[in-house]
Enzyme design. Structure first.
Site, PDB file in Angstrom:
ATOM      1  N   GLU B  61       0.586  -6.964  19.749  1.00 41.22           N
ATOM      2  CA  GLU B  61       0.137  -5.602  20.047  1.00 41.22           C
ATOM      3  C   GLU B  61      -1.308  -5.544  20.522  1.00 41.22           C
ATOM      4  O   GLU B  61      -1.632  -4.837  21.485  1.00 41.22           O
ATOM      5  CB  GLU B  61       0.307  -4.703  18.819  1.00 41.22           C
ATOM      6  CG  GLU B  61       1.740  -4.272  18.544  1.00 41.22           C
ATOM      7  CD  GLU B  61       2.546  -5.276  17.732  1.00 41.22           C
ATOM      8  OE1 GLU B  61       1.981  -6.328  17.371  1.00 41.22           O
ATOM      9  OE2 GLU B  61       3.726  -5.012  17.459  1.00 41.22           O
ATOM     10  N   HIS B 130       6.156   2.529   7.955  1.00 37.24           N
ATOM     11  CA  HIS B 130       6.788   3.037   9.176  1.00 37.24           C
ATOM     12  C   HIS B 130       6.841   4.567   9.186  1.00 37.24           C
ATOM     13  O   HIS B 130       7.653   5.141   9.901  1.00 37.24           O
ATOM     14  CB  HIS B 130       8.226   2.505   9.314  1.00 37.24           C
ATOM     15  CG  HIS B 130       8.341   1.107   9.822  1.00 37.24           C
ATOM     16  ND1 HIS B 130       7.872   0.016   9.137  1.00 37.24           N
ATOM     17  CD2 HIS B 130       8.884   0.605  10.959  1.00 37.24           C
ATOM     18  CE1 HIS B 130       8.145  -1.089   9.833  1.00 37.24           C
ATOM     19  NE2 HIS B 130       8.756  -0.752  10.933  1.00 37.24           N
TER      20      HIS B 130
HETATM   21  C1  LIG Z   1       3.402  -5.626  14.038  1.00 39.28           C
HETATM   22  C2  LIG Z   1       4.807  -5.188  14.267  1.00 39.28           C
HETATM   23  N1  LIG Z   1       5.254  -5.036  15.517  1.00 39.28           N
HETATM   24  C3  LIG Z   1       6.528  -4.661  15.752  1.00 39.28           C
HETATM   25  C4  LIG Z   1       7.373  -4.405  14.718  1.00 39.28           C
HETATM   26  C5  LIG Z   1       8.811  -3.961  14.982  1.00 39.28           C
HETATM   27  N2  LIG Z   1       9.715  -5.080  14.674  1.00 39.28           N
HETATM   28  C6  LIG Z   1      10.344  -5.181  13.495  1.00 39.28           C
HETATM   29  S1  LIG Z   1      11.198  -6.612  13.348  1.00 39.28           S
HETATM   30  C7  LIG Z   1      10.756  -7.088  14.896  1.00 39.28           C
HETATM   31  C8  LIG Z   1      11.207  -8.400  15.456  1.00 39.28           C
HETATM   32  C9  LIG Z   1      10.625  -9.522  14.697  1.00 39.28           C
HETATM   33  O1  LIG Z   1      11.011 -10.726  15.283  1.00 39.28           O
HETATM   34  P1  LIG Z   1      10.858 -12.068  14.483  1.00 39.28           P
HETATM   35  O2  LIG Z   1       9.463 -12.228  14.025  1.00 39.28           O
HETATM   36  O3  LIG Z   1      11.393 -13.153  15.321  1.00 39.28           O
HETATM   37  O4  LIG Z   1      11.723 -11.860  13.174  1.00 39.28           O
HETATM   38  P2  LIG Z   1      13.305 -11.799  13.036  1.00 39.28           P
HETATM   39  O5  LIG Z   1      13.685 -10.377  13.159  1.00 39.28           O
HETATM   40  O6  LIG Z   1      13.880 -12.673  14.069  1.00 39.28           O
HETATM   41  O7  LIG Z   1      13.580 -12.309  11.661  1.00 39.28           O
HETATM   42  C10 LIG Z   1       9.955  -6.141  15.494  1.00 39.28           C
HETATM   43  C11 LIG Z   1       9.384  -6.243  16.862  1.00 39.28           C
HETATM   44  C12 LIG Z   1       6.862  -4.527  13.415  1.00 39.28           C
HETATM   45  N3  LIG Z   1       7.595  -4.256  12.345  1.00 39.28           N
HETATM   46  N4  LIG Z   1       5.584  -4.933  13.218  1.00 39.28           N
END
Ligand SMILES: Cc1ncc(C[n+]2csc(CCOP(=O)(O)OP(=O)(O)O)c2C)c(N)n1
Ligand SMILES: Cc1ncc(C[n+]2csc(CCOP(=O)(O)OP(=O)(O)O)c2C)c(N)n1
Ligand SMILES: [Mg+2]
Ligand SMILES: [Mg+2]
Lengths: 319, 326, 319, 326
Positions: B61, B130
């Site tokens: 971000e 959130h």
């Molecule tokens: C700082 C932040 N940016 C965006 C989000 C929204 N978000 C929640 S889960 C996710 C994907 C996360 O991907 P990853 O780290 O690969 O974890 P996975 O879901 O694959 O376990 C996103 C973008 C968030 N919660 N926090």
């Protein structure tokens, strides 16, 4: 291979930065310049080599140690001194000061007082170029300390996946204020951080203006063909403390001596004499011109007015 | 001709129209391209525009926001989406130290036509990280505009203005508004910043509310009308610039004020508006200004508790009665 | 080499996670669970292998996809279901929910709804251990998406220079929501990012509970001798979409089929049968116990009360 | 026995004493060990304590702050220094989403004894990114304490209390106060949060000010005294918790209020305090509350302009006269 004119131009820039910093430090000591002042002394080859390798319209983003980048990219020293003195004739009307000089007319998007923050801004400039297809390259200058900040890896990764025309130059002067690089990372070869992100990365002698020039030149061509980004780690060393009030006593003498022995100005002069075939007199003439120009700049700045309060209010109207 | 469309559709139209109009407008954010965004605001834009103008980003971000600011400085008009306002805590250097100050620091020269879109407020059990309402953090920073539309009409007109604005705009949506409907003209229109909208005219008391507290205040106003109490409901729409004139005119008329915000009371925008009113309409006030605000707490996951930490209709009704000494 | 008891214990955990997620998804579909729900289905071997390799008092920090870590570290499913249902008998009294379950009694410092934020917290826990010399190890679970966030490189670098007893496990499930890893980086071998920081880093099969177990066991021993940190990239794949409402249609069928064919539960069962010499009946008994336990947990949660408003107010008193 | 010492020396003593008293207390920040900190607050602590307890960090603010929060959760008492409050824009996720909410989200179980030390305000030409006053951003967040001492005595007593506090504390110093002197007892003492200090008693009007605006208000009060105007100067010392009782008692006595803050007016803490006073002492107020605040602008580098963006003595004097209708 290099023309005398070209080497003279490089030397003039190198020498201008040296004189600018030295004279402004004197002004600082006289109380004419206030706030933070981070000299670029000892690192001149990086800014000069890099900016000589790109075009006037290409972008750079710079740091708290930004005077050298600014001069190398084409700024007029009189407007820089005026800015450092807080005068309305300065690049930022005296509102920005040393850590915020921007010279948009020649693509210098500005210094930055938040370590690392200029890198995402540079990614944005490169992104704009890639969208506008304007053929511009962006060169971002940061130093070793900034590479430990999260925006470094984030930004380099963005640049990589978007294939941006971006060259990030890590001026590895081996210190962040008084913290030696060996204390801030277990892998002091910072270019490896670029490689881990799939970016072509190269470590070079940052005190050699021609090495910097050649490397940036090459990478810039690739960038213009859509083959960026690149990371350059340019090894260098400050000639003094972190800022004008830091005596830098923590810097080991033998290291300082070594880097003094490969002083970028000295090497630039030698190139001009040896590779460029210039005479001692020609070199002295360049130096005299630079010095005279600097004194005029100081006079210009000193005789300039400060921004009137009303004009200031007009700028922040609606904030 | 107006049609009823959803708030999120209105936003989508604004983006689409501005992207058609101006090739320098582009979008950046997580999952906004193929997936069309978590709240479907950017849905189908990738079909019309290239992936270079609807950019899916990694979870970085701070840097993609910074890249947006840099692109704005270099002549583009980025609209950056941060999924939840809670995540804007990761990008405040780029917003507060860079975007808001860049033009100033460069001597007033360089415009920064940058739009940050995000959304806040409680949803349905999204919990403490959130559900925040954090407009006050942006409101305090000189150099930023802060926009918080409550209807599809306002959302579209204000987003178009935001994109055309030469200064950084913080455009804050509300997750519970995306699926609300309202009339939106087919024809092109924009809404100027700094113009409050009187969502309901009235004479007994003034309610000032924004974002999701507007429909809630209107519901309260309807109930109050049944009891013969006729309140005026003012939606500033843009918190910066704030339409003081409309607010003060209403206060001078009704002499009683209730300010409703979803954010917690301490240090919120409501306090600031109250302080302005007491300074500029002191002699008109018949009662202390009442602030109805979120409970001073992070937002709990449990739904019953969640519903207790944001102002309810009855809280607004009670506040109106209080300023009317009923 | 492995006892039947040990393999049975691993299998029980694997199966518990599988059953927990499957049953809770049903509760979600019935409207009993609200908010975000990110199933750990398909990734069970990582949490189970890692947590089996460390002690009860060791720390973990977890993510939005945290149910598996929580169970593996020793949580009681009934308190977990209660939390997901927002009940006061839940681990966080219903205030946290799925994305914030913490179980401090067994060293689970909690899930986190900000991607990447659990990593610096884990560095802090490891730092505390290194200062207190309490011999504890901290295991941080993150996924590929989080590795693009600045806190990843920042935190790993801090852990490296401070030699912390920290093992970061990147659960590389190859997606961040719907973004495939190939779109978020040009170097999909994420363990290289650790190497670039001077950290011993290893890529492993994340669907094999014994591989995970061995790797973490080995690194944890080094950590306890002051030789940390370590980075493990565990390759895996989700069995479905990002959260319960995401059908995950963007996930290529052949890839999903492949990972289904190396399903961690199936492999754990096979290990128990083949290496542990357990009988089919013994396996079925374990499964029956887990299932019964889960139904009891659901009954417990459903019959629990919600936190009263006054008790809630007492918690935030003084905020 | 009291001695005169510097504000920065008082802070140094507080850190040293608490580190001696409690082995779980440790310090983290940039250049705080060998170099003793940019403003010399941590000077010589490395001589007495191990490098494990006085930790120099790389420039990775978000993560070392997060590590501090994690260490607090794991039973330590970290004091994290962020050089300039401007740089706290890089750590707000750790502060706002993590530290402030951790105990709550875990069901009220886990204390987070974490102290963030930073400093704000204008100095002498440090320009827009090193001169901000941003206490309002922390003030708005439930779960954080906000402390802003104005004297060496308060600085020491409050920092010791902050370190002993089981909840996250934002401890904000002022760069122009470090070299100011004041009486500090030799003997151990602490100052409880939520207790304002009446820096000067008076009867004609109440000035509420904090941090570097306290000495400035006292200077203004001295000038006003020459004109026979006797103002009371209240320093809340901790903005959260706020000592409403002391403030309201003074307002009821003087019936006239001036609030002075260095931060810009819009969305500042002064607005919030004003809104509280108007709500809780409405009938006592003889004049609208005056807020004297920073100009709505980033801080300029030029020194003459810099001096115009923060409240001056004469601004405070004029405001007092205004609320007294003089
Ligand atoms: C700082 C932040 N940016 C965006 C989000 C929204 N978000 C929640 S889960 C996710 C994907 C996360 O991907 P990853 O780290 O690969 O974890 P996975 O879901 O694959 O376990 C996103 C973008 C968030 N919660 N926090
Ligand atoms: C985000 C941030 N953290 C800390 C500082 C304070 N600071 C100013 S310069 C500096 C050192 C920077 O080191 P490096 O990046 O190596 O640059 P150099 O000074 O060597 O050119 C620090 C810590 C800052 N300006 N911004
Ligand atoms: Mg450096
Ligand atoms: Mg993933």
């Amino acid at each position: 291979m290099y023309t005398k004119e070209f080497l003279a131009q490089l030397y003039k820039k190198l020498y201008t930065i040296r004189v600018f910093e030295s004279r402004c430090i004197q002004l600082y000591r006289q109380g004419l310049i206030r706030g933070y002042f981070h000299p670029y002394l000892g690192e001149e080859a990086i800014a000069v080599g890099a900016c000589a390798a790109i075009e006037r319209h290409d972008y750079i983003t710079s740091t708290h140690r930004g005077h050298g980048h600014c001069i190398a990219k084409g700024a007029k020293v009189k407007f820089m001194v005026a800015e450092l003195l807080g005068k309305k004739t300065g690049y930022c009307k005296g509102l920005g000061g040393s850590m915020h000089i921007a010279d948009l007319a020649v693509g210098n998007l500005g210094a930055n007082a938040i370590v690392g923050a200029n890198l995402p801004l540079g990614v944005g400039a490169a992104l704009a170029s890639s969208m506008k297809k304007d053929g511009k390259v962006t060169v971002v200058f940061i130093s070793d300390g900034a590479s430990n900040n999260g925006v470094f890896s984030e930004s380099m990764n963005l640049a990589a996946i978007w294939n941006l025309p971006l060259i990030t130059i890590v001026e590895n002067n081996q210190y962040a204020v008084s913290t030696p690089i060996t204390q801030s990372t277990c892998e002091a070869n910072l270019f490896k951080r670029g490689e881990a992100l799939g970016i072509t990365s190269q470590q070079i002698d940052g005190n050699d203006v021609l090495t910097v020039y050649e490397t940036v030149k090459n990478f810039a061509e690739h960038c213009r063909r859509g083959e960026g980004p690149f990371l350059i780690e340019a090894i260098t060393f400050r000639h003094g403390g972190h800022h004008v009030n830091d005596p830098g006593l923590y810097m080991p003498k033998e290291k300082l001596d070594y880097y003094m022995s490969i002083d970028p100005i000295k090497r630039g002069r030698q190139y001009l004499l040896e590779k460029g075939g210039a005479s001692d007199n020609e070199v002295k003439e360049i130096e005299a011109t630079v010095e005279k120009n600097m004194e005029e700049a100081i006079r210009f700045a000193q005789s300039s007015d400060e921004l009137a309060f009303d004009d200031f209010l007009a700028i922040v109207e609606g904030y | 001709m107006a049609r009823e469309i959803l708030y999120r559709e209105a936003l989508n139209e604004a983006l689409r129209e501005e992207m058609r109009r101006d090739p320098t407008v582009f979008l950046m954010g997580e999952g906004i391209a193929e997936r069309g965004g978590s709240y479907k605001v950017t849905v189908d834009l990738l079909k019309e525009f290239s992936p270079q103008r609807v950019i899916d980003t990694p979870i970085a971000e701070a840097s993609f926001t910074g890249a947006g600011v840099g692109a704005a400085i270099a002549g583009m008009r980025p609209v950056v989406e941060i999924l939840f306002i809670d995540f804007t805590m990761l990008i405040l250097d780029q917003i507060i130290n860079q975007a808001a100050k860049y033009k100033f620091m460069s001597g007033g020269k360089a415009p920064v036509p940058f739009v940050l879109r995000s959304q806040g407020g409680v949803g349905n059990g999204l919990a403490a990280q959130h559900s925040e309402s954090l407009e006050a953090l942006f409101y305090h920073i000189p150099g930023l505009k802060v926009v918080m539309p409550s209807t599809p009409y306002d959302a579209k007109g204000l987003l178009k203005s935001a994109i055309r604005c030469d200064e950084p705009v913080i455009f804050l949506e509300h997750k519970l508004l995306y699926m609300t409907k309202g009339d939106v003209p087919e024809a092109e229109y924009t809404i100027n910043f700094g113009q409050a909208d009187i969502k309901k005219r009235g004479k007994h008391a003034t309610i000032i509310a924004w974002s999701n507290m507007v429909p809630r205040s209107l519901d309260a106003a309807a109930k109050l009308a049944n009891e013969g109490i006729d309140v005026e409901v003012i939606d500033p729409r843009t918190l910066v610039p704030l339409d003081k004139a409309t607010i003060l005119a209403s206060v001078r008329k009704t002499e009683r004020v209730v300010i409703v915000q979803e954010a917690v009371r301490r240090g919120g925008v409501a306090s600031d508006i109250a302080s302005i009113i007491q300074a500029e309409a002191f002699d008109y006030l018949d009662a202390p200004i009442e602030i109805v605000a979120g409970l001073n707490s992070p937002v709990p996951f449990n739904l019953s508790l969640e519903s207790r930490v944001v102002p309810r209709e009855e809280d607004i009704i009670n506040a109106v009665k209080k300023v009317m000494y009923i």
